[in-house]
Structures are given as C-alpha cells and as structure tokens.
Design an enzyme around this catalytic site. Structure first.
Site, mmCIF file in Angstrom:
data_model
loop_
_atom_site.group_PDB
_atom_site.id
_atom_site.type_symbol
_atom_site.label_atom_id
_atom_site.label_comp_id
_atom_site.label_asym_id
_atom_site.label_seq_id
_atom_site.Cartn_x
_atom_site.Cartn_y
_atom_site.Cartn_z
ATOM 1 N N ILE A 191 19.851 1.595 -15.821
ATOM 2 C CA ILE A 191 20.590 1.622 -14.560
ATOM 3 C C ILE A 191 19.590 1.181 -13.489
ATOM 4 O O ILE A 191 18.484 1.700 -13.405
ATOM 5 C CB ILE A 191 21.162 3.027 -14.268
ATOM 6 C CG1 ILE A 191 21.914 3.050 -12.924
ATOM 7 C CG2 ILE A 191 20.100 4.111 -14.304
ATOM 8 C CD1 ILE A 191 22.624 4.385 -12.656
ATOM 9 N N SER A 192 19.981 0.179 -12.711
ATOM 10 C CA SER A 192 19.058 -0.382 -11.730
ATOM 11 C C SER A 192 18.721 0.631 -10.648
ATOM 12 O O SER A 192 19.488 1.554 -10.368
ATOM 13 C CB SER A 192 19.667 -1.628 -11.083
ATOM 14 O OG SER A 192 19.850 -2.648 -12.028
#
EC number: 2.1.1.77
Length: 219
Positions: A68-69
C-alpha cells in the site's frame, strides 16, 4: 460484518488529522484530496498487526508481494489525476489494497479498477462495500490492457511502475484526460503525468517514486 471507520490510539481520527496536516506541509493543496484522505480510514487497508503504523508516511506490505503506497504518494497521484476538476470516469490500474481506489472514489463520479491478483481485489471489494463506497466497478484482468469497455477515461492512475506506457492505456485516455504513471528509468522510477492534447500526448516528469513493477498476466 460492518467495519469501524474510527480506530483508537494510533489509528484514531486524531491521528488521521495529523496525517492530513503533514500532507499540507508536504505540498498537497487540493482541498478535495485532503478531505478524501481524511475520510478514508487507512488502518483498515493494512494487516491488523501493522495498523498502528497506518498513518506513517511509509509504504506497507499487503501480501502477494504488493504494498500500500505511502499517504503522500496516494494524495499526490490523486491530486495530479483530478487536476482541479471532478473526473466523470477514472481507470485505476492495480486495485491492490483498495486504499487508492477509495480515495479516488471520493473524487470521481465512477472508478473502474483493474487488478491481476484476484484475492487482493476480492478483499478490497468487500472492504469498500462495508465502507459504503459504491461508485466503483471491479475487473480481474491484466492491468496493461486497461478496461476498454468503459473507455474513454478522464483520468487513469497506474499504481505500479511500467518500463513504458502501455499503448492500450493511451488509447483509452480521453481527449484532455490525464494519466499518472510511474515510469522505470535508469537508476530509479519517475512519477509521470501524461496529458492527452489535440496534438498528441504531453509527458511531464513529476518526482522520484518507488513502486512494485507493472506485471503482465494474471496472478
């Protein structure tokens, strides 16, 4: 079972507010993007063991070799894609955890999201449904193909780094539309904005980023 938007301690609303304040300091100007980042509970999109780190400005693993960025990257890509307007249709290449999807859903009329790892997309779909985010359509497919059925798109957001921009995505970008995509270059990756103009495609390099690679085929 419904999920709870507001956590406690390091996952509380106050912690999310501190994240949004940090995003302002980092240069995110769009009020709509900041409101979306405030609204979406990031701690629900990471593994429970990592929930206390959800609002740190860092990428986190979500399984299957994916991440997840970091919040800044999600906000920056969303701001670039929206480009000061409310897009009618957005294509997201790489559903992943569903966090970027959820943020985009606050900014656009409809989000079409494509993912090559079926288990990831199913998990994201269930979570967004529990969060009552309904303006999203899902496709289990190779992201490099885009989703031609619903093209053209006002914005395309690619959440994995490509060696070159897939031709299919260029064809599916509406006139005046914006694509935000990390591009592999010698020594790293560069977040790139692509604008479809009457004379062709204009590319602008934005900043250095780090993403998982854009892979072909189904996972």
């Amino acid at each position: 079972m419904s999920v709870c938007r507001d956590g406690i301690g390091m996952t509380s609303r106050r912690t999310r507010e501190r994240m949004v304040a940090r995003l302002r300091q980092q240069g995110i100007r769009s009020l709509e993007v900041l409101e979306a980042m405030q609204a979406v509970p990031r701690h629900l999109f990471v593994e429970e063991a990592l929930a206390s780190r959800a609002y740190e400005d860092t990428a986190l693993p979500i399984g299957f070799g994916q991440t997840i960025s970091q919040p800044y990257t999600v906000a920056r890509m969303s701001e670039l894609a929206a480009a000061g307007r409310r897009p009618r249709k957005v294509l997201e290449v790489g559903t992943g955890s569903g966090y970027q999807t959820a943020v985009l859903a606050h900014l656009a009329d409809m989000v079409y999201t494509v993912e090559r790892i079926e288990a990831l997309q199913k998990r994201a779909r269930f979570l967004l449904y529990d969060l009552k985010i309904y303006n999203v359509k899902y496709e289990y497919s190779d992201g490099g193909w885009g989703w031609d059925k619903h093209a053209p798109y006002d914005a395309i957001v690619v959440t994995a780094a490509a060696r070159e921009i897939p031709d299919a995505l260029l064809r599916q970008l509406a006139q005046g539309g914006v694509m935000v995509i990390p591009i592999e270059q010698a020594g790293g990756q560069v977040l790139t904005r692509v604008v479809h103009t009457p004379s062709g495609f204009e590319l602008e390099e934005i900043e250095a980023v780090k993403f998982v690679p854009l892979l072909s085929g189904l996972g």
